[in-house]
Design an enzyme around this catalytic site. Structure first.
Site, short mmCIF file in Angstrom:
data_model
loop_
_atom_site.label_atom_id
_atom_site.label_comp_id
_atom_site.label_asym_id
_atom_site.label_seq_id
_atom_site.Cartn_x
_atom_site.Cartn_y
_atom_site.Cartn_z
N LEU A 111 0.88 -1.16 0.00
CA LEU A 111 0.00 0.00 0.00
C LEU A 111 0.92 1.20 0.00
O LEU A 111 1.89 1.23 0.75
CB LEU A 111 -0.88 0.03 1.26
N ASP A 112 0.63 2.20 -0.83
CA ASP A 112 1.46 3.39 -0.88
C ASP A 112 1.64 3.99 0.51
O ASP A 112 0.76 3.87 1.38
CB ASP A 112 0.85 4.44 -1.79
N LYS A 113 2.76 4.66 0.70
CA LYS A 113 3.03 5.33 1.97
C LYS A 113 1.91 6.28 2.35
O LYS A 113 1.55 6.41 3.53
CB LYS A 113 4.36 6.09 1.86
N SER A 115 -1.22 5.98 1.53
CA SER A 115 -2.50 5.29 1.61
C SER A 115 -2.59 4.54 2.94
O SER A 115 -1.61 4.37 3.65
CB SER A 115 -2.66 4.31 0.45
#
Length: 265
Positions: A111-113, A115
């Site tokens: 998961l993106d930083k 997100s």
């Protein structure tokens, strides 16, 4: 071990060390050695060879201590600002350190930083590979909030597929539905880099919040940021059933295997 050898990233994954993708990163970082020599991406491990990761000897699946440990599969609420990696290169705290679990585990995908939301963590390499392979088309559901009103046309374009100019690819058709004036939910079966943010950007929207609510049959539920729980027996059984027909091969490898099969008929 297979007589002709096994790809190093697969060897490390099956030994319960990390996912194949993370294994490739460790190899590229020079942290993996075979018989004392720095390993290279794509290299095979032959019977009798010694593999070391950060100086620790790793044995084949079945001989490594991690395989004798109880299988672990956790549902984790990754907060915004935490990175999904086992590496310490990023200055931001990583999810492994955040969990500080007594058994070595690693995240299933990323998961993106920026997100937040559900991510699975496990010590089961084969499970990771089956969930992550894009060709297996496993669902992931997200709640998204954007900077301006969500229109019917916007939802229609998301569902149809959006051309991502930076990646030169059109996203697969998906489910999307408006949930509020500036919010919608979306269900994806592929995991392109920063896919939802890119899709919104191409359509003139900016993501303000991105939260993953579900992976396959596992839901975030009432977990709080930074908290985790073990999957219930029912969740685990349902996931294993859903993964029965899934391949460990990448999408490209699956296509090649299918093509080779057709040629031999």
């Amino acid at each position: 071990m297979e007589a002709e050898g096994i790809r190093l990233n697969k060897f490390l994954s099956e030994a319960g060390i990390c996912s194949r993708r993370e294994a490739d990163r460790l190899i590229e970082a020079g942290k993996v050695r075979i018989d004392g020599q720095a390993a290279s991406t794509g290299q095979k491990v032959l019977p009798g060879q010694t593999v070391l990761v950060n100086g620790r000897i790793i044995t084949a699946a079945g001989g490594n201590k991690s395989h004798k440990e109880k299988p672990v599969l956790l549902a984790v609420y990754k907060p915004k600002g935490i990175v999904c990696t086992t590496s310490h290169k990023d200055r931001a705290p990583n999810i492994v350190d955040m969990i500080d679990y007594p058994v070595r585990i690693y995240p299933v995908g990323r998961l993106d930083k920026d997100s937040e939301g559900l991510i699975l963590m496990t010590n089961q390499g084969e499970l990771v590979n089956k969930i992550m392979r894009s060709g297996n088309a496993h669902e992931k559901e997200y709640l998204v909030k954007v900077n301006r009103p969500v229109t019917d046309d916007f939802i229609r374009k998301l569902k149809k597929g959006v051309f991502l100019s930076e990646l030169d690819v059109t996203t697969k058709p998906c489910f999307a539905a408006k949930t509020g004036e500036k919010a919608f939910k979306i269900v994806l079966t592929q995991g392109l880099n920063r896919q939802i943010r890119r899709m919104c950007g191409e359509l003139g929207y900016e993501v303000r919040l991105l939260k993953r609510m579900r992976i396959m049959n596992v839901e975030l539920g009432d977990l709080k940021p930074g908290a985790y729980r073990e999957l219930s027996k029912r969740e685990y059984h349902q996931m294993k059933e859903a993964l029965k027909g899934s391949s460990n091969l990448s999408y490209k490898e699956q296509k090649k295997e299918l093509s080779d099969g057709r040629q031999t008929r």
